[in-house]
Design a protein around this motif. Structure first.
Motif, PDB file in Angstrom:
ATOM      1  N   SER A 216      28.821  29.313  34.889  1.00  4.55           N
ATOM      2  CA  SER A 216      28.900  30.567  35.638  1.00  4.55           C
ATOM      3  C   SER A 216      30.105  31.394  35.227  1.00  4.55           C
ATOM      4  CB  SER A 216      28.945  30.280  37.149  1.00  4.55           C
ATOM      5  OG  SER A 216      30.181  29.707  37.537  1.00  4.55           O
ATOM      6  N   MET A 217      31.204  30.734  34.843  1.00  4.56           N
ATOM      7  CA  MET A 217      32.390  31.474  34.424  1.00  4.56           C
ATOM      8  C   MET A 217      32.084  32.391  33.249  1.00  4.56           C
ATOM      9  SD  MET A 217      35.416  28.641  34.575  1.00  4.56           S
ATOM     10  CE  MET A 217      35.851  27.777  36.079  1.00  4.56           C
ATOM     11  N   ILE A 218      31.403  31.846  32.242  1.00  5.63           N
ATOM     12  CA  ILE A 218      31.123  32.615  31.027  1.00  5.63           C
ATOM     13  C   ILE A 218      30.034  33.649  31.292  1.00  5.63           C
ATOM     14  CG2 ILE A 218      30.443  32.503  28.612  1.00  5.63           C
ATOM     15  CD1 ILE A 218      33.137  31.180  29.288  1.00  5.63           C
ATOM     16  N   GLY A 219      28.960  33.225  31.919  1.00  6.49           N
ATOM     17  CA  GLY A 219      27.845  34.127  32.149  1.00  6.49           C
ATOM     18  C   GLY A 219      28.220  35.313  33.026  1.00  6.49           C
ATOM     19  N   LEU A 220      28.970  35.058  34.096  1.00  5.72           N
ATOM     20  CA  LEU A 220      29.299  36.131  35.028  1.00  5.72           C
ATOM     21  C   LEU A 220      30.455  36.993  34.527  1.00  5.72           C
ATOM     22  CD1 LEU A 220      28.770  34.233  38.383  1.00  5.72           C
ATOM     23  CD2 LEU A 220      27.192  35.692  37.108  1.00  5.72           C
ATOM     24  N   LEU A 221      31.264  36.462  33.628  1.00  3.58           N
ATOM     25  CA  LEU A 221      32.239  37.319  32.963  1.00  3.58           C
ATOM     26  C   LEU A 221      31.518  38.358  32.107  1.00  3.58           C
ATOM     27  CD1 LEU A 221      35.192  37.972  32.339  1.00  3.58           C
ATOM     28  CD2 LEU A 221      35.091  36.301  30.474  1.00  3.58           C
ATOM     29  N   GLY A 222      30.437  37.930  31.441  1.00  2.00           N
ATOM     30  CA  GLY A 222      29.631  38.876  30.677  1.00  2.00           C
ATOM     31  C   GLY A 222      28.969  39.907  31.575  1.00  2.00           C
ATOM     32  N   LEU A 223      28.493  39.473  32.757  1.00  2.00           N
ATOM     33  CA  LEU A 223      27.892  40.418  33.700  1.00  2.00           C
ATOM     34  C   LEU A 223      28.920  41.425  34.190  1.00  2.00           C
ATOM     35  CD1 LEU A 223      25.499  41.324  35.454  1.00  2.00           C
ATOM     36  CD2 LEU A 223      26.241  39.641  37.168  1.00  2.00           C
ATOM     37  N   ASP A 224      30.136  40.975  34.429  1.00  2.00           N
ATOM     38  CA  ASP A 224      31.208  41.863  34.863  1.00  2.00           C
ATOM     39  C   ASP A 224      31.453  42.958  33.826  1.00  2.00           C
ATOM     40  OD1 ASP A 224      33.708  42.521  36.498  1.00  2.00           O
ATOM     41  OD2 ASP A 224      34.594  42.053  34.552  1.00  2.00           O
ATOM     42  N   MET A 225      31.527  42.572  32.556  1.00  2.00           N
ATOM     43  CA  MET A 225      31.764  43.558  31.503  1.00  2.00           C
ATOM     44  C   MET A 225      30.583  44.523  31.393  1.00  2.00           C
ATOM     45  SD  MET A 225      34.740  42.757  30.370  1.00  2.00           S
ATOM     46  CE  MET A 225      34.879  43.589  28.800  1.00  2.00           C
TER      47      MET A 225
ATOM     48  N   MET B 203      27.858  27.530  46.552  1.00  2.00           N
ATOM     49  CA  MET B 203      27.047  27.412  45.340  1.00  2.00           C
ATOM     50  C   MET B 203      27.798  26.900  44.128  1.00  2.00           C
ATOM     51  SD  MET B 203      25.974  30.233  47.276  1.00  2.00           S
ATOM     52  CE  MET B 203      25.585  31.824  46.629  1.00  2.00           C
ATOM     53  N   ARG B 204      29.115  26.704  44.260  1.00  2.00           N
ATOM     54  CA  ARG B 204      29.951  26.299  43.124  1.00  2.00           C
ATOM     55  C   ARG B 204      29.828  27.287  41.965  1.00  2.00           C
ATOM     56  NH1 ARG B 204      31.947  23.949  46.585  1.00  2.00           N
ATOM     57  NH2 ARG B 204      32.680  21.806  46.643  1.00  2.00           N
ATOM     58  N   VAL B 205      29.827  28.576  42.322  1.00  2.00           N
ATOM     59  CA  VAL B 205      29.763  29.654  41.344  1.00  2.00           C
ATOM     60  C   VAL B 205      31.112  30.357  41.314  1.00  2.00           C
ATOM     61  CG1 VAL B 205      28.791  31.928  40.881  1.00  2.00           C
ATOM     62  CG2 VAL B 205      27.283  30.042  41.477  1.00  2.00           C
ATOM     63  N   VAL B 206      31.722  30.453  40.136  1.00  2.00           N
ATOM     64  CA  VAL B 206      32.956  31.219  39.972  1.00  2.00           C
ATOM     65  C   VAL B 206      32.544  32.639  39.593  1.00  2.00           C
ATOM     66  CG1 VAL B 206      35.158  31.388  38.774  1.00  2.00           C
ATOM     67  CG2 VAL B 206      34.167  29.139  39.236  1.00  2.00           C
ATOM     68  N   ASN B 207      32.553  33.529  40.566  1.00  2.00           N
ATOM     69  CA  ASN B 207      31.959  34.858  40.387  1.00  2.00           C
ATOM     70  C   ASN B 207      32.944  35.813  39.726  1.00  2.00           C
ATOM     71  OD1 ASN B 207      30.279  37.039  40.504  1.00  2.00           O
ATOM     72  ND2 ASN B 207      30.638  37.461  42.668  1.00  2.00           N
ATOM     73  N   PHE B 208      33.008  35.782  38.414  1.00  2.00           N
ATOM     74  CA  PHE B 208      33.874  36.691  37.681  1.00  2.00           C
ATOM     75  C   PHE B 208      33.348  38.126  37.676  1.00  2.00           C
ATOM     76  CE2 PHE B 208      36.128  33.313  34.885  1.00  2.00           C
ATOM     77  CZ  PHE B 208      37.064  33.140  35.885  1.00  2.00           C
ATOM     78  N   ALA B 209      32.159  38.361  38.228  1.00  2.00           N
ATOM     79  CA  ALA B 209      31.660  39.725  38.390  1.00  2.00           C
ATOM     80  C   ALA B 209      31.959  40.265  39.787  1.00  2.00           C
ATOM     81  CB  ALA B 209      30.158  39.775  38.125  1.00  2.00           C
ATOM     82  N   HIS B 210      32.766  39.555  40.558  1.00  2.00           N
ATOM     83  CA  HIS B 210      33.072  39.948  41.935  1.00  2.00           C
ATOM     84  C   HIS B 210      33.717  41.338  41.980  1.00  2.00           C
ATOM     85  CE1 HIS B 210      33.312  38.676  46.096  1.00  2.00           C
ATOM     86  NE2 HIS B 210      34.551  39.107  46.174  1.00  2.00           N
ATOM     87  N   GLY B 211      34.654  41.587  41.087  1.00  2.00           N
ATOM     88  CA  GLY B 211      35.327  42.871  41.066  1.00  2.00           C
ATOM     89  C   GLY B 211      34.395  44.017  40.712  1.00  2.00           C
TER      90      GLY B 211
END
Length: 289
Positions: free
Chosen positions: A97-106, A35-43
Motif C-alpha cells: 500500500s505504501m508504494i501503490g498509494l504514493l503513486g495515487l497521491d502523485m 485495514m493496515r493501509v498506509v495511506n500516502f494519498a491521504h494528503g
C-alpha cells in the motif's frame, strides 16, 4: 519576550492548529488500524477538500456551516470510487500500500495541477471578527474551526463506542478474522471506515486551506503532519492521535513564533527520529510481540 500574554497567545494558536491536526491524522490512523493501509494519498484527499470548500463557500456562496461538511461529504463520496478501484486491493497489505498509494497521491496531485494550475488560491474565512479575551486576541475563525472539529470528534467517539457499526469497526481493528467469524461483514466495514477517514481528511483540508493557502501541493504538508502525529502517538491509537496532535500543534505554535518555521519542522522530524529509535510504537501505541 516570554510574557504571559505572548505565551497565552501561543497556547491559543497551538490549540487551533491541534484541532486541524487531529482531524488530518485521525483518518490516517483509522485506515491503518483497521485495514493496515498506509495511506500516502491521504494528503491528496485533504487537498481536494480544500478545493471543494473553495467552490462551495467562496464560489457558490453557501453558508459556511453548510459548505464545510458538505464539501467533505462530496470528497468522501468521490473517495468511494477510489476505494473500489484502488484501495480494496491493498487491504491488509501494508508495504504494498505504501508504494501503490504514493503513486495515487502523485496522480491526484498532478491531475489537480492540470485542472486548476499551480496558482495559490485563498479560501475566505468564515468570519473576520476578533474576540478580545483580556490580553489575548482570538480570531473567531479559529473558534469556528475548533468547534466544528470538536463536534466531528465527538460524533466519531459516540459512533465507535455506541453504534453497532462502530463496535464492528473496533472489532475488525482488533482481529478481522475473529470479527468475521462473529458475523461482521469486513467488506462493508472497510468501506465505512474508508468513508469516515476521507471525510475527516477533506474536512481538515478545508480548514488547512483557510489557515494557510490552497494549491495542488497543499496536501503534502498535511500528509507529513498526519505521519508525524501518528508516529508520535502510536500507529492505530486514537488517544495517541489526540495526544500527538496536541503536542505537535503547541510545539509548532511556540517554535514558529520564536524561531521560525524551519526550526519547527526540524524539531518535529527530529522528535520522530528519536522516538523511532527509543520507542518505535509511539507514546500511546502498543508494542507488538
Amino acid at each position: 519576550m516570554f510574557t504571559p500574554a505572548v505565551l497565552g497567545q501561543i497556547f491559543v494558536d497551538g490549540l487551533g492548529l491541534s484541532a486541524i491536526y487531529v482531524l488530518i491524522a485521525l483518518g490516517f490512523t483509522l485506515l491503518f488500524g483497521i485495514m493496515r493501509v498506509v495511506n500516502f494519498a491521504h494528503g491528496a484527499f485533504a487537498m481536494l477538500g480544500g478545493y471543494t470548500l473553495y467552490y462551495f463557500y467562496g464560489g457558490f456562496g453557501l453558508p459556511y456551516l453548510v459548505a464545510a461538511p458538505l464539501a467533505a461529504l462530496v470528497v468522501a463520496c468521490v473517495g468511494l470510487i477510489f476505494e473500489r478501484v484502488v484501495y480494496r486491493f491493498f487491504y491488509q497489505r501494508m508495504f504494498q500500500s505504501m508504494i501503490g498509494l504514493l503513486g495515487l497521491d502523485m496522480a491526484i496531485m498532478y491531475m489537480a495541477v492540470i485542472v486548476w494550475n499551480a496558482q495559490e488560491r485563498s479560501v475566505p474565512p468564515s468570519t473576520d471578527a476578533l474576540l478580545q479575551l483580556g490580553a489575548l486576541v482570538v480570531p473567531e475563525q479559529k473558534l469556528v474551526i475548533a468547534a466544528i472539529a470538536a463536534v466531528a470528534l465527538l460524533a466519531f467517539y459516540l459512533f465507535t463506542h455506541y453504534s453497532r457499526y462502530g463496535l464492528a469497526m473496533r472489532a475488525a481493528a482488533q482481529d478481522v478474522a475473529i470479527a468475521e467469524a462473529q458475523g461482521v461483514n469486513s467488506t462493508a466495514i472497510y468501506r465505512l471506515a474508508f468513508f469516515i477517514a476521507i471525510f475527516m481528511a477533506a474536512l481538515a483540508g478545508g480548514f488547512y486551506a483557510q489557515t494557510y493557502a490552497l494549491s495542488p501541493f497543499v496536501g503534502e504538508p498535511q500528509l507529513m503532519i498526519a505521519f508525524v502525529v501518528v508516529i508520535l502517538g502510536g500507529m492505530g491509537s486514537i488517544p495517541g492521535v489526540a495526544l500527538g496532535s496536541l503536542l505537535l500543534g503547541l510545539a509548532n505554535s511556540f517554535l514558529g513564533t520564536f524561531y521560525g518555521s524551519a526550526a519547527s519542522i526540524f524539531v518535529s522530524f527530529g522528535a520522530v527520529i528519536v522516538l523511532l529509535v527509543f520507542r518505535p510504537w509511539g507514546l500511546l501505541g502498543t508494542k507488538e510481540a
